[in-house]
Design a protein around this motif. Sequence first.
Motif, PDB file in Angstrom:
ATOM      1  N   ALA A   1       7.831  -8.915   0.988  1.00  0.00           N
ATOM      2  CA  ALA A   1       8.625  -9.277  -0.189  1.00  0.00           C
ATOM      3  C   ALA A   1       9.235  -8.050  -0.870  1.00  0.00           C
ATOM      4  N   LEU A   2       8.618  -6.880  -0.697  1.00  0.00           N
ATOM      5  CA  LEU A   2       9.135  -5.660  -1.315  1.00  0.00           C
ATOM      6  C   LEU A   2      10.288  -5.045  -0.517  1.00  0.00           C
ATOM      7  N   LYS A   3      10.572  -5.577   0.656  1.00  0.00           N
ATOM      8  CA  LYS A   3      11.700  -5.156   1.497  1.00  0.00           C
ATOM      9  C   LYS A   3      11.741  -3.650   1.732  1.00  0.00           C
ATOM     10  N   PRO A   4      10.658  -3.078   2.236  1.00  0.00           N
ATOM     11  CA  PRO A   4      10.675  -1.634   2.489  1.00  0.00           C
ATOM     12  C   PRO A   4      11.514  -1.292   3.714  1.00  0.00           C
ATOM     13  N   ASP A   5      12.055  -0.076   3.725  1.00  0.00           N
ATOM     14  CA  ASP A   5      12.706   0.442   4.914  1.00  0.00           C
ATOM     15  C   ASP A   5      11.677   0.888   5.945  1.00  0.00           C
ATOM     16  N   VAL A   6      10.493   1.264   5.467  1.00  0.00           N
ATOM     17  CA  VAL A   6       9.454   1.760   6.363  1.00  0.00           C
ATOM     18  C   VAL A   6       8.110   1.688   5.646  1.00  0.00           C
ATOM     19  N   ILE A   7       7.043   1.507   6.419  1.00  0.00           N
ATOM     20  CA  ILE A   7       5.671   1.594   5.921  1.00  0.00           C
ATOM     21  C   ILE A   7       5.015   2.777   6.610  1.00  0.00           C
ATOM     22  N   ILE A   8       4.428   3.677   5.815  1.00  0.00           N
ATOM     23  CA  ILE A   8       3.775   4.872   6.343  1.00  0.00           C
ATOM     24  C   ILE A   8       2.272   4.629   6.403  1.00  0.00           C
ATOM     25  N   MET A   9       1.701   4.760   7.587  1.00  0.00           N
ATOM     26  CA  MET A   9       0.270   4.527   7.763  1.00  0.00           C
ATOM     27  C   MET A   9      -0.423   5.778   8.287  1.00  0.00           C
ATOM     28  N   ASN A  10      -1.632   6.031   7.821  1.00  0.00           N
ATOM     29  CA  ASN A  10      -2.459   7.068   8.410  1.00  0.00           C
ATOM     30  C   ASN A  10      -2.941   6.619   9.778  1.00  0.00           C
ATOM     31  N   ILE A  11      -3.142   7.561  10.666  1.00  0.00           N
ATOM     32  CA  ILE A  11      -3.512   7.226  12.033  1.00  0.00           C
ATOM     33  C   ILE A  11      -4.860   6.514  12.112  1.00  0.00           C
ATOM     34  N   ASP A  12      -5.745   6.728  11.128  1.00  0.00           N
ATOM     35  CA  ASP A  12      -7.048   6.068  11.183  1.00  0.00           C
ATOM     36  C   ASP A  12      -6.954   4.560  10.960  1.00  0.00           C
ATOM     37  N   ALA A  13      -5.784   4.083  10.491  1.00  0.00           N
ATOM     38  CA  ALA A  13      -5.588   2.638  10.318  1.00  0.00           C
ATOM     39  C   ALA A  13      -4.949   1.991  11.544  1.00  0.00           C
TER      40      ALA A  13
ATOM     41  N   PHE B   1      -3.032  13.580   8.632  1.00  0.00           N
ATOM     42  CA  PHE B   1      -3.500  14.792   7.977  1.00  0.00           C
ATOM     43  C   PHE B   1      -5.031  14.814   7.929  1.00  0.00           C
ATOM     44  N   ARG B   2      -5.677  13.983   8.756  1.00  0.00           N
ATOM     45  CA  ARG B   2      -7.109  13.747   8.583  1.00  0.00           C
ATOM     46  C   ARG B   2      -7.908  13.824   9.891  1.00  0.00           C
ATOM     47  N   GLU B   3      -7.516  13.041  10.892  1.00  0.00           N
ATOM     48  CA  GLU B   3      -8.305  12.968  12.122  1.00  0.00           C
ATOM     49  C   GLU B   3      -8.222  14.266  12.921  1.00  0.00           C
ATOM     50  N   LYS B   4      -7.021  14.750  13.156  1.00  0.00           N
ATOM     51  CA  LYS B   4      -6.802  16.036  13.828  1.00  0.00           C
ATOM     52  C   LYS B   4      -5.815  16.836  12.994  1.00  0.00           C
ATOM     53  N   ALA B   5      -6.255  17.159  11.804  1.00  0.00           N
ATOM     54  CA  ALA B   5      -5.360  17.706  10.786  1.00  0.00           C
ATOM     55  C   ALA B   5      -4.709  19.014  11.222  1.00  0.00           C
ATOM     56  N   MET B   6      -5.466  19.910  11.831  1.00  0.00           N
ATOM     57  CA  MET B   6      -4.909  21.210  12.170  1.00  0.00           C
ATOM     58  C   MET B   6      -3.900  21.104  13.309  1.00  0.00           C
TER      59      MET B   6
ATOM     60  N   ALA C   1      15.275   6.907   4.175  1.00  0.00           N
ATOM     61  CA  ALA C   1      14.660   5.693   3.641  1.00  0.00           C
ATOM     62  C   ALA C   1      14.716   5.704   2.123  1.00  0.00           C
ATOM     63  N   GLU C   2      15.076   4.574   1.548  1.00  0.00           N
ATOM     64  CA  GLU C   2      15.141   4.463   0.089  1.00  0.00           C
ATOM     65  C   GLU C   2      14.029   3.606  -0.487  1.00  0.00           C
ATOM     66  N   ARG C   3      13.383   2.804   0.363  1.00  0.00           N
ATOM     67  CA  ARG C   3      12.290   1.944  -0.087  1.00  0.00           C
ATOM     68  C   ARG C   3      11.122   2.142   0.879  1.00  0.00           C
ATOM     69  N   VAL C   4      10.048   2.756   0.358  1.00  0.00           N
ATOM     70  CA  VAL C   4       8.921   3.164   1.191  1.00  0.00           C
ATOM     71  C   VAL C   4       7.627   2.584   0.639  1.00  0.00           C
ATOM     72  N   ILE C   5       6.787   2.061   1.518  1.00  0.00           N
ATOM     73  CA  ILE C   5       5.419   1.690   1.159  1.00  0.00           C
ATOM     74  C   ILE C   5       4.489   2.751   1.728  1.00  0.00           C
ATOM     75  N   LEU C   6       3.676   3.342   0.872  1.00  0.00           N
ATOM     76  CA  LEU C   6       2.672   4.310   1.296  1.00  0.00           C
ATOM     77  C   LEU C   6       1.384   3.570   1.617  1.00  0.00           C
ATOM     78  N   GLY C   7       0.973   3.640   2.870  1.00  0.00           N
ATOM     79  CA  GLY C   7      -0.226   2.928   3.297  1.00  0.00           C
ATOM     80  C   GLY C   7      -1.500   3.491   2.710  1.00  0.00           C
ATOM     81  N   GLU C   8      -1.413   4.641   2.061  1.00  0.00           N
ATOM     82  CA  GLU C   8      -2.529   5.208   1.309  1.00  0.00           C
ATOM     83  C   GLU C   8      -1.951   5.898   0.086  1.00  0.00           C
ATOM     84  N   GLY C   9      -2.572   5.697  -1.065  1.00  0.00           N
ATOM     85  CA  GLY C   9      -2.054   6.284  -2.288  1.00  0.00           C
ATOM     86  C   GLY C   9      -2.023   7.794  -2.255  1.00  0.00           C
ATOM     87  N   ARG C  10      -3.002   8.393  -1.563  1.00  0.00           N
ATOM     88  CA  ARG C  10      -3.067   9.851  -1.493  1.00  0.00           C
ATOM     89  C   ARG C  10      -1.971  10.445  -0.615  1.00  0.00           C
ATOM     90  N   GLN C  11      -1.172   9.595   0.006  1.00  0.00           N
ATOM     91  CA  GLN C  11      -0.007  10.119   0.719  1.00  0.00           C
ATOM     92  C   GLN C  11       1.008  10.733  -0.244  1.00  0.00           C
TER      93      GLN C  11
END
Length: 378
Positions: free
Chosen positions: A116-128, A153-158, A44-54
Amino acid sequence: MLRFTTVACAATLSLALISGSALAGDLVHVTDITGRDVEVSVPAERVILGEGRQIYFAGALDTDAPFKRVVGWRDDFKKADLDGYNAYLERFPEMEKLPTFGGMKDGTFDVEQAVALKPDVIIMNIDAKAATEESGYIEKLAKVGIPVIYIDFREKAMENTDESMRIMGKIYGKEERAEEFVKFRQEQLARVTDVLAKAGDIKRPLVFVERAGGYSDDCCMSFGGENFGAMAEIAGGVNMGTEFIPGTFGTVNPEQIIASNPDQVVVTGANWELYVPGGNWVGVGPGADLDKSREKLAALMNRPAFTDIKAVKDGNVHAIWHQFYNNPYQFVAIQQMAKWFHPDLFKDVDPDATFKELHDRFLPVDYRPGYFVSLNDK
């Protein structure tokens, strides 16, 4: 329900269908952390991070240029981890120009802007996941060729961290890099688990982990059997919250803390000046002033729930960087808690050195101590 302006968004979707999203490479099938089979163009060359801390895990893959493929991200990083944000900003000032989004769960994510940003993928945390699916955005985005991938990395992180890193490695075309990170993580976890296994039947202290102590006047948020609750158990403690909190997050009332009389108290904290200016939270994190952090931690122990418990009387009260709860660096927190809970067993473990090695090998910013503090520090 998330905002969706029918006419405006329909026009945006039509435009995206005509122009197409930016396809970076081959279309491959990726199984996300929920088991969904998703077709993604990789690398992927264009990614939206669904959380900044990603950026915590994205930076471990794109170490030299962590923002090179990020075309937008959620606006939480600066507010949730101001010291960490500033460390990245010093090195990568261009990140302030990135488009920002609100969150899926609070209904402020702007799907038109995302398209409009034409991402190849959007990455979301499972809690969303629930909010994303209830809004119908998975289907709406799929119609214009924008897949959504869930990681955790949050709900069942281990349970989910290693696989989430492997998923991101596949999406980024950095599978070897992701596997190198996973190997390092497993080796560092083993430095705790192997020692405890060899030690056999040892006394495990009862641990109360207070989530974001001092963030509000309420007492006391904590963790059930996941997240920091699981980390405390892996580190050789007994997590007090597991008995009273059925899920990952919850609250334990002050009377229960007094009755349980924990042997150790661990308070999570960070620089939350943008959330609660001048608050009572303990500002541990990169470059933190640990003398000030220790003073604030001591003040929190003056609350009625803590004044007479064993942990406070014995000085076994600690603060740890809250953001370990939402990134793949949990093994550092586990090493530090193991050292607090069983100092004789873990004399040779240096969590600061481990975290520095992680930064030197994988992360785009330099290591700055300040992530841990204890009342009994000399």
